[in-house]
Scaffold this motif. Structure first.
Motif: not given
Length: 600
Positions: A311-314, A338-340, A350-355, A373-377
């Motif tokens: 749901a967060w990815c969406h 969706l995750v990819d 395009i999607i910022p890190s460190g949110q 790995k995605l979430v850590v960013q």
């Protein structure tokens, strides 16, 4: 070595002398001493410098001052001290009076509990154990002090001086001096249940609920009647919860060890300190819903965002106006795409890190490496606050696929910041033993370095209850009917419908159970409409997968198919283990056809 809470490496000391004294307490006191530094106490959130508790000694409150004669301390009388600080004259309360005020506040809190006071006799209404207070002067020696007129204001026996808190200090002499602060030879003994009651009263944030749904209920409401047993975090859990500092943290904990409780404590703490949102992620949608309700009940939902991972990815894609993947007939394929898509868009910027100022992952064993790995960013590099909760024995999805997993490879800096919780407090010893016999091949200990994943064998917290019920019946229909009958019996014996959960394996199990429950006029709440409100009158009706991270006083499992598979298949064994360890007090399990070879 005493237990200092928080751990000394994470304490934010106000002065160097406080750190020196904390190290002295750790080094010179035995294992049965508990020491708290600057931890808020009671409803008024008082902050004494140190609270020390010992089962045979009692409680002592200490204030620590880094004053120096002449240069800092200008004058001291019965009520206040005059200090010279950075060229400014300031007034402070006499430190012994300050310590005494804190001690009296502690005593007033504890005297409200009938189990902590004398019920009759000469000491009726007094605490069962002694208490006192004192001060520590970290930069003044006893000789220097006695050469002034200060002993007329504060008798030296209330004070520990600079020359008495060195590394070379004799431990026995230090303890005798510490407890010599008592005004008389007091007697008393704190039992373990009484120690837990003291901690329950003084530190409301470490209280454990009797039901998980009330985990984040307000602690400010006065209880009409105190129950006989008050449950709190154990000392290791409390120290860990209060000691989670900055950086990446990984907690490996067995089922029922309090991992989610620590996550909740951490979320509340961070909500007060962070400016950006805090993100809590899990795989299970029902668990996400419950965590979300907890944050709302605690009043921190505006700062703490709880999401199911997909749901967060969406939401990330829709927020940044990125087209969703084309609808796939295969929901798994859609979720993967969706995750990819999110991963690719983060890589492109395009999607910022460190949110988020902090990210917390519950049931981290359900996350694939690329998800982690995605979430850590998403963690703000300035705060760098990440908490991952993990239990390999509950990993019921093919998350790691092949290859050796390491936290370092997904960007989690776990070295030196890993903690292991082995004690299971959720389940009774009988339930835990029963589960272990079903999945004995699963619960084998496997060590790992701090960058790897250990497999932990749970240790019972020692709570006892009724023996689990295992029934072998001719058919699945018989299983379903017997579960419905036993739920009605349990309800007649005082267990609420909302405190029960019925767990099933597949659509066939679901159909049989729903028919049986309906025929017995038992109403159910499924995955999409499950509620955790106190007035709900429906039985929780879930797949075993959806029950992850949850707990219920009574759990009934229709295990006809999965119990047989669990004997040979590790994934099925993990799933069955998860199901059985959802029960806090009562466990019912049915099988049909062949005997399982396991008896309650």
């Amino acid at each position: 070595m005493s237990t200092l809470i928080p751990s000394i490496s994470t304490c934010k000391f106000d002065a160097p002398g406080e750190r020196r004294f904390a190290r002295l307490l750790e080094a010179k006191l035995e294992d049965d001493y508990y020491c708290w530094y600057n931890v808020p106490i009671g409803p008024k959130r008082l902050h004494p410098d140190f609270v020390i508790m010992h089962p045979r000694r009692g409680i002592i409150i200490l204030e620590v001052k880094d004053w120096r004669l002449g240069s800092t301390l200008q004058h001291l009388d019965q009520y206040e001290a005059t200090l010279l600080v950075h060229g400014q004259i300031i007034k402070q309360k006499n430190p012994l009076e300050q310590a005494r005020d804190h001690a009296i506040a502690v005593v007033d809190i504890l005297k409200t509990d009938p189990q902590l006071i004398h019920a009759e006799g000469r000491y009726q209404g007094k605490l069962l154990f002694p208490w006192t207070c004192g001060i520590v002067l970290t930069n003044i020696t006893r000789k220097e002090y006695e050469q002034t007129d200060l002993p007329d204001v504060i008798d030296p026996h209330w004070i520990i001086f600079k020359d008495e808190m060195t590394e070379a200090a004799n431990a026995e002499a230090f303890q005798e001096q510490l407890w010599g602060m008592f005004p008389f030879n007091a007697h008393g003994m704190l039992t373990l249940p009484q120690i837990e009651r003291v901690r329950w009263h003084l530190f409301p944030e470490i209280r454990l609920p009797y039901k998980q749904a009330s985990l984040f209920d307000s602690l400010d409401d006065e209880l009409q009647t105190l129950p006989d047993i008050l449950r709190v975090m154990d000392i290791q859990q409390e120290q860990l919860a209060r000691s989670l500092g900055d950086g990446h943290r990984v907690i490996h904990g067995v089922a029922g060890s309090g991992k989610t409780l620590i996550l909740g404590y951490r979320a509340e703490h961070l909500a007060k300190a962070c400016t950006r949102p805090i993100l809590v992620l899990c795989y299970n949608t029902v668990l996400a819903h419950r965590l979300q309700q907890w944050m709302q009940a605690k009043g921190i939902a505006d700062k703490v965002k709880v999401e199911n991972f997909h749901a967060w990815c969406h939401k990330q894609l829709t927020t940044y106006h990125i087209p969703l993947p084309a609808n796939c007939a295969d929901s798994d394929a859609f979720c993967d795409e969706l995750v990819d898509t999110v991963i690719r868009q983060v890589e492109r910027g395009i999607i910022p890190s460190g949110q988020y100022d902090a990210v917390m992952i519950d049931e981290g064993h359900d996350f694939r490496p690329e998800w982690l790995k995605l979430v850590v960013q998403m963690v703000n590099p300035n705060s760098n606050s990440l908490l991952v909760l993990y239990d390999d024995a509950q990993s019921i999805y093919d998350t790691r696929k092949s290859g050796k997993f390491s936290f370092k490879n997904v960007g989690i800096q776990a070295q030196g910041r890993t903690t292991i919780l082995r004690v299971n407090y959720r389940n009774t010893s009988e339930i835990l033993s029963f589960a272990a016999r079903f999945v004995s091949q699963l619960l084998t200990s496997e060590d790992a370095d701090e960058d790897g994943i250990p497999r932990l064998v749970p240790v019972s917290g020692g709570r006892h209850g009724s023996r689990p019920v295992l029934l072998t019946l001719p058919t699945m229909r018989d299983e379903a009917n017997e579960i419905a009958r036993m739920l009605k019996d349990a309800h007649q014996q005082g267990i609420g419908w909302k405190d029960m959960a019925v767990l099933y394996w597949d659509a066939q199990d679901k159909q049989e159970l729903y028919r049986a429950l309906s025929s017995h006029h038992i109403y159910v709440a499924g995955k999409k409409n499950i509620r955790f409100d106190a007035d709900d009158d429906k039985v929780n009706f879930l797949t075993i997968h959806s029950s992850k991270g949850l707990e219920f006083p009574l759990v009934a499992i229709m295990g006809g198919q999965i119990a047989e598979q669990a004997k040979a298949d590790a994934d099925s064994a993990k799933l069955l283990y998860v199901a059985m360890t959802r029960a806090t007090s009562h466990l019912i399990m049915t099988v049909s056809g062949n005997e399982t070879g396991v008896h309650a």
